[in-house]
Design a protein around this motif. Structure first.
Motif, PDB file in Angstrom:
ATOM      1  N   GLY A  15       0.822  -1.193   0.000  1.00 29.66           N
ATOM      2  CA  GLY A  15       0.000   0.000   0.000  1.00 29.66           C
ATOM      3  C   GLY A  15       0.860   1.248   0.000  1.00 29.66           C
ATOM      4  N   ARG A  16       0.412   2.283   0.710  1.00 30.50           N
ATOM      5  CA  ARG A  16       1.194   3.509   0.851  1.00 30.50           C
ATOM      6  C   ARG A  16       1.218   3.910   2.319  1.00 30.50           C
ATOM      7  N   SER A  17       2.278   4.624   2.706  1.00 35.46           N
ATOM      8  CA  SER A  17       2.494   4.895   4.123  1.00 35.46           C
ATOM      9  C   SER A  17       3.082   6.276   4.327  1.00 35.46           C
ATOM     10  N   TRP A  18       2.736   6.878   5.473  1.00 32.09           N
ATOM     11  CA  TRP A  18       3.324   8.143   5.908  1.00 32.09           C
ATOM     12  C   TRP A  18       3.848   7.950   7.324  1.00 32.09           C
ATOM     13  N   VAL A  19       5.097   8.302   7.569  1.00 28.76           N
ATOM     14  CA  VAL A  19       5.712   8.166   8.892  1.00 28.76           C
ATOM     15  C   VAL A  19       6.085   9.546   9.406  1.00 28.76           C
ATOM     16  N   PHE A  20       5.609   9.887  10.609  1.00 29.48           N
ATOM     17  CA  PHE A  20       5.910  11.169  11.248  1.00 29.48           C
ATOM     18  C   PHE A  20       6.824  10.915  12.446  1.00 29.48           C
ATOM     19  N   PRO A  21       8.097  11.299  12.388  1.00 29.65           N
ATOM     20  CA  PRO A  21       8.991  11.105  13.544  1.00 29.65           C
ATOM     21  C   PRO A  21       8.541  11.933  14.748  1.00 29.65           C
ATOM     22  N   VAL A  22       8.739  11.374  15.940  1.00 31.51           N
ATOM     23  CA  VAL A  22       8.334  12.005  17.199  1.00 31.51           C
ATOM     24  C   VAL A  22       9.514  11.977  18.171  1.00 31.51           C
ATOM     25  N   PRO A 190      10.433   2.707  -2.051  1.00 31.92           N
ATOM     26  CA  PRO A 190      11.023   4.029  -2.228  1.00 31.92           C
ATOM     27  C   PRO A 190      10.472   5.028  -1.217  1.00 31.92           C
ATOM     28  N   VAL A 191      11.356   5.834  -0.635  1.00 37.35           N
ATOM     29  CA  VAL A 191      10.983   6.802   0.394  1.00 37.35           C
ATOM     30  C   VAL A 191      11.268   8.218  -0.098  1.00 37.35           C
ATOM     31  N   SER A 192      10.310   9.117   0.119  1.00 36.25           N
ATOM     32  CA  SER A 192      10.524  10.529  -0.212  1.00 36.25           C
ATOM     33  C   SER A 192      10.022  11.392   0.932  1.00 36.25           C
ATOM     34  N   LEU A 193      10.401  12.666   0.939  1.00 31.67           N
ATOM     35  CA  LEU A 193      10.018  13.589   2.006  1.00 31.67           C
ATOM     36  C   LEU A 193       8.768  14.385   1.628  1.00 31.67           C
ATOM     37  N   ARG A 194       7.950  14.659   2.633  1.00 30.34           N
ATOM     38  CA  ARG A 194       6.772  15.510   2.485  1.00 30.34           C
ATOM     39  C   ARG A 194       6.736  16.487   3.658  1.00 30.34           C
ATOM     40  N   ALA A 212      -1.481  13.295  22.341  1.00 25.84           N
ATOM     41  CA  ALA A 212      -1.353  14.660  21.813  1.00 25.84           C
ATOM     42  C   ALA A 212       0.112  14.967  21.532  1.00 25.84           C
ATOM     43  N   VAL A 213       0.639  14.340  20.496  1.00 28.32           N
ATOM     44  CA  VAL A 213       2.033  14.526  20.139  1.00 28.32           C
ATOM     45  C   VAL A 213       2.169  15.548  19.011  1.00 28.32           C
ATOM     46  N   THR A 214       3.321  16.206  18.981  1.00 31.73           N
ATOM     47  CA  THR A 214       3.660  17.133  17.899  1.00 31.73           C
ATOM     48  C   THR A 214       4.855  16.555  17.146  1.00 31.73           C
ATOM     49  N   PRO A 215       4.611  15.855  16.042  1.00 35.48           N
ATOM     50  CA  PRO A 215       5.724  15.282  15.282  1.00 35.48           C
ATOM     51  C   PRO A 215       6.576  16.372  14.645  1.00 35.48           C
ATOM     52  N   TRP A 216       7.705  15.957  14.081  1.00 39.44           N
ATOM     53  CA  TRP A 216       8.518  16.876  13.313  1.00 39.44           C
ATOM     54  C   TRP A 216       7.692  17.405  12.139  1.00 39.44           C
ATOM     55  N   SER A 217       8.182  18.436  11.486  1.00 39.60           N
ATOM     56  CA  SER A 217       7.389  19.099  10.448  1.00 39.60           C
ATOM     57  C   SER A 217       7.433  18.413   9.092  1.00 39.60           C
ATOM     58  N   PHE A 218       8.054  17.243   9.032  1.00 37.23           N
ATOM     59  CA  PHE A 218       8.086  16.525   7.759  1.00 37.23           C
ATOM     60  C   PHE A 218       7.676  15.070   7.968  1.00 37.23           C
ATOM     61  N   ALA A 219       7.368  14.411   6.860  1.00 34.21           N
ATOM     62  CA  ALA A 219       6.975  13.009   6.890  1.00 34.21           C
ATOM     63  C   ALA A 219       7.786  12.232   5.868  1.00 34.21           C
ATOM     64  N   PHE A 220       8.039  10.969   6.189  1.00 36.23           N
ATOM     65  CA  PHE A 220       8.600  10.052   5.209  1.00 36.23           C
ATOM     66  C   PHE A 220       7.436   9.373   4.501  1.00 36.23           C
ATOM     67  N   CYS A 221       7.395   9.487   3.194  1.00 37.64           N
ATOM     68  CA  CYS A 221       6.280   8.940   2.432  1.00 37.64           C
ATOM     69  C   CYS A 221       6.748   7.751   1.598  1.00 37.64           C
ATOM     70  N   MET A 222       5.979   6.677   1.650  1.00 38.50           N
ATOM     71  CA  MET A 222       6.243   5.510   0.807  1.00 38.50           C
ATOM     72  C   MET A 222       4.983   5.242  -0.009  1.00 38.50           C
TER      73      MET A 222
END
Length: 238
Positions: A15-22, A190-194, A212-222
């Motif tokens: 599928g597709r995925s978005w990862v938000f680092p915390v 493949p991973v790209s930034l968003r 109630a977390v505030t992730p970093w301002s970018f995401a890793f998108c697959m």
């Protein structure tokens, strides 16, 4: 429960995925599971993550995952732990709990991509219109067009999960388990930034249904996720 399809491990998920680092965890889990999911071993933190997955070919449809960091155990093992996860089906909930002690619960997902490429992710409790999780993800000019192929197997057991046994929930699909589960999932693609924008007062979660977390301002998108969830090793203690 008899009408729920059994889906034994291993699972090959696409599928597709978005990862938000915390960087800083905020809460653990739904109250009835919180004590279990925060105990056993020593929480040592480090990098955590929020992950959203929309599957195209798998026993599940959508998932929202919270991993606050890693735990250290008596034998020196260090491993991540999923402490909060919502999925879009009852079958995924039951099978995920039985196969790997993944503390799944059912939620309603709304994932939409606008004409400008912005994807809005909203998750709410069934029958409730107000989301407990909401964020948007948008391409970064030039940067998002670049991607790097990733395969987590190259880092060995770094992304190992050690999941404690679970108590039963109020919903019939939230079954209890009795042993600890250990596995090393493999994620490829493949991973790209968003650019990521939280949509609940500067957070991605409301602090009740989701931390109630505030992730970093970018995401890793697959966009082409390929994930293998194998057969877990079960044991009475860690």
């Amino acid at each position: 429960m008899a009408d729920l399809q059994v889906a034994l491990a291993p699972w090959d998920l696409k599928g597709r995925s978005w990862v938000f680092p915390v960087s800083f965890p905020a809460g653990w889990s739904t109250p009835y599971q919180a004590d279990v999911l925060s105990s056993g071993g020593e929480f040592i933190g480090g990098l955590g993550l929020v992950q959203v997955i929309s599957y195209s070919d798998s026993p599940v449809d959508d998932e929202l995952i919270y991993v606050p960091g890693r735990w250290k155990y008596a034998d020196g093992t260090k491993a991540f732990r999923i402490t909060q996860i919502y999925v879009s089906s009852k079958a995924s909930t039951t099978n995920g709990r039985k196969n790997w002690n993944i503390p799944k619960q059912v939620a309603s997902f709304d994932i939409k991509t606008a004409a400008d490429g912005t994807t809005t992710i909203s998750v709410s409790h069934p029958g409730v219109s107000t989301p407990f999780f909401k964020a948007s993800v948008k391409s970064i000019p030039i940067i998002s067009a670049l991607s790097i192929y990733s395969n987590t197997s190259i880092v060995g057991k770094y992304f190992m999960l050690v999941q404690p046994p679970l108590p039963a929930g109020e919903a019939p699909e939230e079954v209890a388990t009795s042993q600890w589960a250990t596995l090393v999932p493999v994620i490829k693609g493949p991973v790209s930034l968003r650019r990521m924008t939280p949509a609940l007062a500067g957070k991605v979660g409301d602090g009740v249904g989701f931390p109630a977390v505030t992730p970093w301002s970018f995401a890793f998108c697959m966009e082409k996720l390929d994930m293998e969830f194998g057969i877990a090793t079960m044991q009475d203690a860690v």
